[in-house]
Design an enzyme around this catalytic site. Structure first.
Site, mmCIF file in Angstrom:
data_model
loop_
_atom_site.group_PDB
_atom_site.id
_atom_site.type_symbol
_atom_site.label_atom_id
_atom_site.label_comp_id
_atom_site.label_asym_id
_atom_site.label_seq_id
_atom_site.Cartn_x
_atom_site.Cartn_y
_atom_site.Cartn_z
ATOM 1 N N HIS A 66 0.867 -1.187 0.000
ATOM 2 C CA HIS A 66 0.000 0.000 0.000
ATOM 3 C C HIS A 66 0.905 1.240 0.000
ATOM 4 O O HIS A 66 2.035 1.182 0.479
ATOM 5 C CB HIS A 66 -0.836 -0.054 1.290
ATOM 6 C CG HIS A 66 -1.902 0.989 1.410
ATOM 7 N ND1 HIS A 66 -1.633 2.286 1.785
ATOM 8 C CD2 HIS A 66 -3.250 0.923 1.239
ATOM 9 C CE1 HIS A 66 -2.764 2.963 1.836
ATOM 10 N NE2 HIS A 66 -3.767 2.164 1.504
ATOM 11 N N GLN B 142 -4.672 -4.759 7.153
ATOM 12 C CA GLN B 142 -5.686 -5.685 6.663
ATOM 13 C C GLN B 142 -5.626 -7.027 7.380
ATOM 14 O O GLN B 142 -6.479 -7.881 7.178
ATOM 15 C CB GLN B 142 -5.492 -5.931 5.151
ATOM 16 C CG GLN B 142 -5.561 -4.709 4.290
ATOM 17 C CD GLN B 142 -6.973 -4.152 4.182
ATOM 18 O OE1 GLN B 142 -7.947 -4.837 4.484
ATOM 19 N NE2 GLN B 142 -7.088 -2.900 3.775
ATOM 20 N N LYS C 178 -10.547 -0.198 10.544
ATOM 21 C CA LYS C 178 -10.772 -1.365 9.697
ATOM 22 C C LYS C 178 -11.192 -2.587 10.528
ATOM 23 O O LYS C 178 -11.406 -3.671 9.982
ATOM 24 C CB LYS C 178 -9.504 -1.692 8.899
ATOM 25 C CG LYS C 178 -9.139 -0.630 7.850
ATOM 26 C CD LYS C 178 -8.057 -1.146 6.936
ATOM 27 C CE LYS C 178 -7.302 -0.044 6.235
ATOM 28 N NZ LYS C 178 -8.066 0.664 5.196
#
Lengths: 163, 409
Positions: B123, B202, B225
């Site tokens: 990312h 993630q 998240k």
């Protein structure tokens, strides 16, 4: 909001069969790249300017139906026009696209994208098919898709003017 | 199913809204997850009963606020298996956490010509801070390549590691769902005399996290998240590294003493927490951890594998070659994030038509432009799953894709 407001038939037509797609040899043509950092769309505008006229124009790059059809319609509208006419078209188109921003500024009178307003922005200019892109203003995140090629063209004209 | 999603959905007020007749189908949790009522209540309750600045007041609510803030840190430490709570630094998000490491550790330890090894699937959060050091310090960046199967190609790892000072790797790709072998990479890094940083943005929402087992030196994750609020994340670092590093941001809270001619930094973890921290957000993070632990992280992961298996199977059955899903083919080898291309329709257009059916997917480059170039695409559409998603959500996505095709062709 109906999807058909955004994806008018003429837009889908330009998306499926883009006009003036390709490249011009550069130089002599002017090559200008535009990016939408939000989605990764890229447009490349090739521009042949002879004296006061945009004699040829090609579009390369890749992007969504809105950015591609807007670029296609732009190419058809600008090709053969004088620099002044091209600039007036850019102003008129961006005027149409900024109507939503006026609404955000709290001016409900300007809320609807009517022909009168476009005429008021640039009274001499006929947008024709390009008015099909009016529906984009109801989908704010897509406005940048529609204006990408226009901003790139403007950059090309600005560069042409200074060199 | 490993989770009772009907019960889980009830806990998320935002999922009770409808688009016309249809319920909201939220498939963009990899960008940011939704929040259960318990997280919203914890934050609201904190503001209604307790709010005061932390580590300052001696009055009762200030002491309570401080206790709640530090209790959230304890929970976060436990959640990732941190050996010590003082190794848990609150940051704004993983991006800020990696900037912290790049600036505090990087500037103190990297010189022109030193190398940092990253991967092709990072990312931008784990690319740009290092690219900035490349510009400012003249360090070199190298990249572990990704194969066409979506897995990192580690065949040349030893050569790539030669002269490297730090390896930065995502623990779970936000585009491909790839789960790199972080332990193996960290061990190889250490053998080559390098440190290893893992981006867990993630990973931690979906997997049991144990930073010791992962074998890394730095590990970042973010609350929003994993059912928590925006504005707070964690950067964990090994204690002796954090002790040796200079502070990152300067200001209140991070100091022990300030004189006109200098300052003495505070002890860990506050040395890295300048200014009033996000207190309610920390409380929200604590409540999110409570919620996830009540579900059980193993169940969370099992649910994700089940749902991903269902999605890979049913989407392939219905759409065949019209649909390309990037990344590892096996659900057990990947996270529940499906980046896809469909019939050459631009992801923006897919996302727009899906939105009409109340199906929320992400379209774009997912803050991973080098990976997009590697895949040879400008953008992808991406559906990502979390604890509140079920098979009906996958069916809605599949149905909406067919409608997209009908619209454009």
């Amino acid at each position: 909001m109906a999807l058909e407001d955004l994806y008018r038939e003429i837009i889908l037509d330009h998306y499926r069969s883009p006009r003036n797609r390709g490249e011009l040899q550069s130089p002599p043509a002017r090559r200008v790249e535009g990016y939408n950092p939000l989605c990764g769309d890229e447009v490349v505008v090739f521009l042949d300017v002879d004296g006061d006229k945009v004699t040829d124009l090609k579009i390369a790059g890749q992007g969504c139906s809105i950015s591609q059809s807007s670029a296609s319609m732009m190419s058809a509208a600008v090709k053969g026009k004088t620099l002044a006419e091209a600039r007036a078209l850019i102003r008129a188109f961006k005027g149409m696209m900024s109507i939503h921003e006026h609404r955000l500024d709290g001016d409900p009178e300007n809320g609807e994208a009517g022909e009168g307003e476009i005429a008021a922005t640039e009274p001499e200019v006929k947008l024709g098919d390009l008015e099909a892109l009016q529906g984009v203003v109801k989908f704010p995140v897509r406005i940048k898709c529609a204006t990408l090629s226009w901003n790139t063209l403007q950059q090309g004209l600005d560069e042409a003017a200074t060199t | 199913m490993a989770l009772d999603t009907a019960m889980v959905k009830k806990d998320f007020p935002i999922l009770h809204q409808h688009t016309g007749e249809r319920p909201l189908v939220f498939l963009d949790s990899a960008a940011s997850s939704q929040k259960p009522q318990s997280v919203l209540d914890a934050m609201q309750n904190y503001y209604e009963t307790t709010h005061a600045n932390v580590h300052r007041g001696v009055y009762a609510i200030a002491e309570r606020a401080t206790a709640m803030f530090e209790e959230a840190r304890n929970k976060a430490a436990r959640f990732i298996g941190a050996p010590a709570t003082r190794e848990v630094l609150f940051t704004k998000n993983v991006t800020e956490g990696i900037n912290l490491v790049a600036n505090a550790w990087g500037r103190a330890n990297l010189r022109a010509g030193d190398s940092v090894l990253l991967t092709e699937i990072e990312h931008h959060a784990n690319l740009v801070p290092w690219l900035m050091l490349k510009e400012q310090l003249g360090i070199e960046l190298r990249y572990i390549p990704v194969g066409d199967d979506g897995q990192l190609d580690l065949s040349d790892l030893d050569r790539l590691l030669d002269g490297v000072k730090l390896v930065g790797v995502t623990a779970l790709s936000n585009v491909l769902g790839t789960i790199p072998p972080v332990r193996r990479i960290a061990d190889a890094a250490h053998a080559a005399g390098a440190l290893c940083l893992a981006d867990g943005a993630q990973y931690s929402p979906h997997m049991t996290t144990d930073v010791v087992e992962l074998g890394v030196d730095f590990f970042g994750f973010t609350a929003h998240k994993m059912l928590g609020p925006t504005g707070i994340g964690v950067m964990w670092g090994r204690e002796e590294l954090l002790e040796s590093m200079p502070p990152f941001l300067g200001g209140g809270e991070m100091i022990r003493d300030v004189r006109p001619d200098g300052f003495t930094p505070n002890e860990l973890p506050w040395k890295f927490e300048a200014g009033t921290p996000p207190i309610a957000e920390a409380v929200g993070l604590g409540a999110a951890i409570d919620y996830l632990e009540a579900l059980g992280m193993e169940q969370v992961r099992r649910h994700e594998v089940e749902l991903t298996t269902y999605a890979l199977t049913t989407l392939a059955e219905r759409h065949g070659d019209d649909l390309t899903i990037y990344g590892p083919a096996e659900a057990s080898q990947r996270g529940g994030v499906l980046s896809f291309a469909y019939k050459g329709i631009h992801p923006h257009d897919i996302s727009q038509v899906l939105d009409q059916a109340g199906v929320c997917v992400r379209a774009g480059h997912h803050c991973a432009k080098p990976l997009m170039r590697r895949l040879g695409v400008g953008a992808t559409a991406r559906a990502s799953f979390y604890v509140y998603n079920d098979e009906a959500d996958v069916d809605a996505l599949s149905e909406a894709l067919t409608n997209t095709s009908d619209f454009f062709f």
